[in-house]
Design a protein around this motif. Structure first.
Motif, short mmCIF file in Angstrom:
data_model
loop_
_atom_site.label_atom_id
_atom_site.label_comp_id
_atom_site.label_asym_id
_atom_site.label_seq_id
_atom_site.Cartn_x
_atom_site.Cartn_y
_atom_site.Cartn_z
N GLY A 36 -6.06 -2.34 4.47
CA GLY A 36 -4.61 -2.37 4.66
C GLY A 36 -4.13 -3.50 3.70
O GLY A 36 -2.79 -3.82 3.58
N GLU A 37 -4.76 -4.17 2.70
CA GLU A 37 -4.44 -5.16 1.71
C GLU A 37 -4.01 -4.74 0.45
O GLU A 37 -3.67 -5.57 -0.37
CB GLU A 37 -5.58 -6.38 1.94
CG GLU A 37 -5.44 -6.99 3.33
CD GLU A 37 -6.49 -8.08 3.42
OE1 GLU A 37 -7.17 -8.34 2.72
OE2 GLU A 37 -6.64 -8.21 4.70
N THR A 38 -4.53 -3.41 0.00
CA THR A 38 -4.24 -3.34 -1.26
C THR A 38 -3.16 -1.99 -1.17
O THR A 38 -3.33 -1.02 -0.62
CB THR A 38 -5.52 -2.69 -1.92
OG1 THR A 38 -6.51 -3.85 -1.83
CG2 THR A 38 -5.35 -2.33 -3.42
N GLY A 39 -2.26 -2.15 -2.32
CA GLY A 39 -1.38 -0.70 -2.53
C GLY A 39 -2.08 0.18 -3.74
O GLY A 39 -2.65 -0.48 -4.69
N PHE A 40 -1.95 1.34 -3.19
CA PHE A 40 -2.57 2.17 -4.47
C PHE A 40 -1.68 3.05 -5.25
O PHE A 40 -0.60 3.58 -4.53
CB PHE A 40 -3.61 3.18 -3.86
CG PHE A 40 -4.90 2.45 -3.60
CD1 PHE A 40 -5.81 2.37 -4.53
CD2 PHE A 40 -4.84 1.78 -2.18
CE1 PHE A 40 -7.13 1.83 -4.04
CE2 PHE A 40 -6.26 1.21 -1.86
CZ PHE A 40 -7.40 1.24 -2.84
N LEU A 41 -1.87 3.22 -6.56
CA LEU A 41 -0.91 4.09 -7.32
C LEU A 41 -2.08 4.85 -7.83
O LEU A 41 -2.87 4.75 -8.60
CB LEU A 41 -0.18 3.22 -8.57
CG LEU A 41 0.80 3.92 -9.12
CD1 LEU A 41 2.00 4.45 -8.03
CD2 LEU A 41 1.47 2.94 -10.02
N LEU A 42 -2.17 6.51 -7.21
CA LEU A 42 -3.28 7.07 -7.67
C LEU A 42 -2.64 8.43 -8.50
O LEU A 42 -1.96 9.02 -8.10
CB LEU A 42 -3.66 7.71 -6.37
CG LEU A 42 -4.99 8.46 -6.13
CD1 LEU A 42 -6.15 7.78 -6.17
CD2 LEU A 42 -4.92 9.14 -4.94
N ILE A 43 -3.15 8.39 -10.00
CA ILE A 43 -2.53 9.06 -10.75
C ILE A 43 -3.36 10.18 -10.86
O ILE A 43 -4.82 9.96 -11.26
CB ILE A 43 -2.51 8.27 -12.15
CG1 ILE A 43 -1.14 7.31 -11.98
CG2 ILE A 43 -2.06 9.50 -13.27
CD1 ILE A 43 -0.84 6.32 -13.19
N VAL A 66 5.78 0.04 -4.70
CA VAL A 66 4.51 0.38 -4.16
C VAL A 66 4.26 -0.98 -3.08
O VAL A 66 4.06 -2.13 -3.69
CB VAL A 66 3.18 0.50 -5.08
CG1 VAL A 66 2.04 0.61 -4.21
CG2 VAL A 66 3.46 1.81 -5.74
N LYS A 67 3.99 -0.93 -1.92
CA LYS A 67 3.57 -1.97 -1.14
C LYS A 67 2.02 -2.03 -0.37
O LYS A 67 1.49 -0.91 -0.62
CB LYS A 67 4.50 -2.03 0.29
CG LYS A 67 5.87 -2.05 0.06
CD LYS A 67 6.56 -2.25 1.26
CE LYS A 67 8.05 -2.52 0.81
NZ LYS A 67 9.04 -1.95 1.76
N ALA A 68 1.39 -3.33 -0.31
CA ALA A 68 0.10 -3.11 0.27
C ALA A 68 -0.11 -2.32 1.16
O ALA A 68 0.87 -2.31 2.21
CB ALA A 68 -0.40 -4.60 0.58
N GLY A 69 -1.25 -1.58 1.50
CA GLY A 69 -1.35 -0.74 2.45
C GLY A 69 -0.93 0.82 2.45
O GLY A 69 -1.16 1.53 3.04
#
Ligand SMILES: Nc1ncnc2c1ncn2[C@@H]1O[C@H](COP(=O)(O)OP(=O)(O)O)[C@@H](O)[C@H]1O
Ligand SMILES: [Mg+2]
Length: 252
Positions: free
Chosen positions: A198-205, A31-34
């Motif tokens: 664009g500075e946060t990467g999200f893992l949306l469960i 998971v990358k930022a953005g």
């Protein structure tokens, strides 16, 4: 720009008798930022175990593989070091913290993460602004964290933390569960504001596709039996909506 790398992660839960029950069976994910990654899977597939083991919950033991944030092995870090490194977890079941007001809690968290206390003059306004955007009554600032909050209020409070703390990687564990349609929209808009930086990467469960109508993922991963069994773009979520998880369950 930050990158969370999960490589062949194997995790067991520690049972009260001291035994280990294997849950995650080799998870690979970057998971990358953005970027926004949706993890979708049925109940009991290990989604929360993945979230908790990245955050450092003591009940879960890493038995193989690795998790790194910008090359740093996350498992070498304590839970608060992980938070300071930029990891954020919005829990499926946020815990009550009696005796600690929302205002104090947020200020303490912000201070710990930034390494210095927020400026008194600007902080009050920032807090008020965050509450306004999430349509929370200002009176919440003086209430104890999550005590007597409805399900929807707890989730708004999680997203308020997200907006104020600006993590590098945010893991949102079923932030959509238990929300009515208005709360779902308000919470999703909060997530989208942070995404827009664009500075946060999200893992949306999630196990429902409905939140994905508001938050368009870049990648969708189907999670069954403690591992990712299928990957694709947003169209995969639409397929799941129609076909359900059954096909993947029998395959796993
Ligand atoms: N503390 C625990 N003790 C025993 N089993 C657990 C514990 N925590 C999780 N599990 C089991 O691990 C599996 C995965 O759980 P979980 O990660 O919560 O799944 P999900 O979030 O996908 O619904 C389930 O079968 C659950 O019962
Ligand atoms: Mg769960």
């Amino acid at each position: 720009m930050s990158t969370l790398e999960i490589r062949d992660l194997q995790v067991s839960v520690k049972l009260p008798e001291g035994e280990l029950k294997p849950i995650l069976a080799g998870v690979d994910l970057t998971v990358k930022a953005g970027e926004t990654h949706a993890i979708m899977g049925p109940n009991g597939s290990g989604k929360s175990t993945l979230a908790y083991s990245i955050a450092g919950h003591p009940k879960y033991e890493i038995t193989g593989g690795s998790v790194t944030l910008d090359g740093v092995d996350v498992h070498e870090l304590s839970v608060d070091e992980r938070a300071r490194a930029g990891l954020f977890l919005a829990m499926q079941y946020p815990v009550e913290v009696p005796g600690v007001s929302v205002a104090n809690f947020l200020r303490t968290a912000k201070t710990a993460i930034d390494g210095e206390a927020p400026k008194l003059r600007t902080w009050a306004g920032e807090l008020r602004g965050a509450m306004e955007k999430l349509q929370m009554d200002p009176a919440f600032a003086q209430r104890n964290v999550n005590e007597g909050f409805s399900g929807g209020e707890k989730k708004r409070h999680e997203i308020m933390q997200l907006e104020l703390l600006k993590p590098k990687i945010a893991i949102l564990d079923e932030t959509d569960s238990g929300l009515d349609i208005d709360a779902l929209r308000i919470v999703s808009e909060g997530v989208n504001r942070v995404r827009a930086t664009g500075e946060t990467g999200f893992l949306l469960i999630t196990h429902y596709t409905r939140i994905l109508r508001y938050i368009k993922p870049d990648f969708v991963h189907v999670f069954v039996g403690g591992k990712i069994v299928e990957e694709g773009g947003p169209e995969l979520a639409e397929r799941l909506e129609v076909e359900g998880y059954e096909k993947f369950l029998t395959r796993a």
